[in-house]
Write an enzyme that holds these catalytic residues in place. Structure first.
Site, PDB file in Angstrom:
ATOM      1  N   CYS A 147       0.835  -1.198   0.000  1.00 46.22           N
ATOM      2  CA  CYS A 147       0.000   0.000   0.000  1.00 46.22           C
ATOM      3  C   CYS A 147       0.869   1.247   0.000  1.00 46.22           C
ATOM      4  CB  CYS A 147      -0.938  -0.011   1.205  1.00 46.22           C
ATOM      5  SG  CYS A 147      -2.015   1.440   1.297  1.00 46.22           S
ATOM      6  N   CYS A 150      -0.408   4.116   2.144  1.00 43.41           N
ATOM      7  CA  CYS A 150      -0.254   3.870   3.575  1.00 43.41           C
ATOM      8  C   CYS A 150       1.183   4.115   4.035  1.00 43.41           C
ATOM      9  CB  CYS A 150      -0.632   2.417   3.913  1.00 43.41           C
ATOM     10  SG  CYS A 150      -2.271   1.893   3.397  1.00 43.41           S
ATOM     11  N   ASP A 151       2.145   3.646   3.248  1.00 48.98           N
ATOM     12  CA  ASP A 151       3.518   3.553   3.734  1.00 48.98           C
ATOM     13  C   ASP A 151       4.545   4.353   2.937  1.00 48.98           C
ATOM     14  OD1 ASP A 151       2.656   1.742   5.719  1.00 48.98           O
ATOM     15  OD2 ASP A 151       2.766   0.075   4.301  1.00 48.98           O
TER      16      ASP A 151
END
Length: 334
Positions: A147, A150-151
């Site tokens: 992701c 997300c990261d």
């Protein structure tokens, strides 16, 4: 055999499921949450979460899900761990047949409900290579992700590798150029499967380097350092070589965890459940879907939680509109 009877059952305990539980509990519906194979969902294998509102300093994924769980329990949610083997949605109350585990042969629990909220989530497709597994067995959550939104922030100024050749990989690679010093896009073929416009954007980007006809065979590093390199294999020349990098994003797609509902609920070609308009209603009245089981586009914890809220409100209104019918069926069919 154990029998359980509830007005609302929520299948899945990630951000969507537990948010639905919080709202349903506060509406005095006394919901039952059934943990899936991964209680807490994908956030339980995520380290730092910095994009969920309310946590200015960030929070670890498992700790965030502990907070979700505690809040749901506070308002009276009951949570059990049962492997749901099959469901009967042909009549109300709906019936769920549960086993002790995936490998168990006998049904141990039968659950009846007037409204069902499906929040079974989706699972990232992985390569199945050494170093990819979640910590502590591998480097998942410590330099390995599926992701970018997300990261990606954690890789500011660092070189990273993206694996894949479809639109998902193109989107991830382009997004990661905001943070990474360089993005190496590894693809096993000599052309992308992605749409033409997405492929052109990637090929034209100065930060993205495409490594064609190449497969990732292993992800290397340590718990202390994180990812340090990947082992690559050129499937034309047969050459194997080490490629230094600080992060690996596997972008070969997601699979919604909805096999249980094939042939019962409307879903798209991939398996994402189809909901009605701006609601969380499925094609069967009284059955609702939320989170990554329904959302193929955003796939974020905060949006999953939002759809969980919507599903609970939809379920509450459905039960209120069918209160007489529900009471009659409860008296005669349970």
């Amino acid at each position: 055999m154990k029998e359980i009877k509830r007005r609302v059952v929520i299948l899945g305990s990630g951000p969507a499921g537990l948010t639905a539980a919080i709202y349903a509990s506060r509406a005095q519906l006394e919901p039952l949450v059934i943990d899936g194979p991964q209680p807490g969902g994908q956030l339980t294998i995520t380290t730092d979460v910095e994009n969920y509102p309310g946590f200015a300093e960030g929070i670890m994924g498992p700790a965030l899900m502990d907070q979700f769980r505690a809040q749901a329990l506070r308002f009276g949610t009951e949570i059990i761990n049962v492997w749901i083997d099959r469901v009967d949605l042909s009549k109300r109350p709906f019936t769920l047949f549960g086993k002790e585990s995936e490998v168990s042969e006998e049904i141990s629990t039968v659950i009846y409900c007037d409204a069902l909220i499906i929040s079974t989530g989706a699972s990232a497709k992985w390569l199945g290579i050494p170093g990819e597994a979640p910590m502590p067995e591998g480097l998942g959550g410590n330099g390995v992700s599926a992701c970018a939104t997300c990261d990606g922030f954690f890789f500011r100024g660092k070189p990273i590798v993206v694996v894949g050749g479809g639109d998902t990989a193109m989107e991830e690679a382009l997004f990661l150029t905001k943070f990474a010093s360089k993005v190496d896009l590894v693809h096993r073929r000599d052309e992308f499967r992605a749409s033409k416009i997405m492929a052109e954007r990637v090929l034209a980007h100065e930060k993205i380097n495409v490594i064609w006809n190449t497969e990732v065979k292993a992800i290397n590093g340590t718990a202390e350092e994180g990812v340090t390199s990947v082992s690559l294999y050129n499937n034309l020349s047969g050459e194997t070589f080490e490629h230094p990098t600080n992060g690996v994003f596997v972008a070969i797609g997601h699979k919604p965890n909805t096999d249980l509902f094939k042939g019962l609920l409307e879903m798209d070609d991939v398996g994402y459940l189809i909901t009605e308009g701006r609601t969380m209603k499925t094609n069967i009245p009284g059955v609702f879907a939320c989170g990554d089981a329904q959302d193929s586009y955003y796939r974020q914890a905060v949006t999953a939680a939002g759809t969980g809220c919507m599903a609970a409100i939809d379920a509450e209104r459905f039960l209120a509109e069918h209160s007489d019918e529900a009471e009659l069926k409860t008296a005669t069919n349970y």
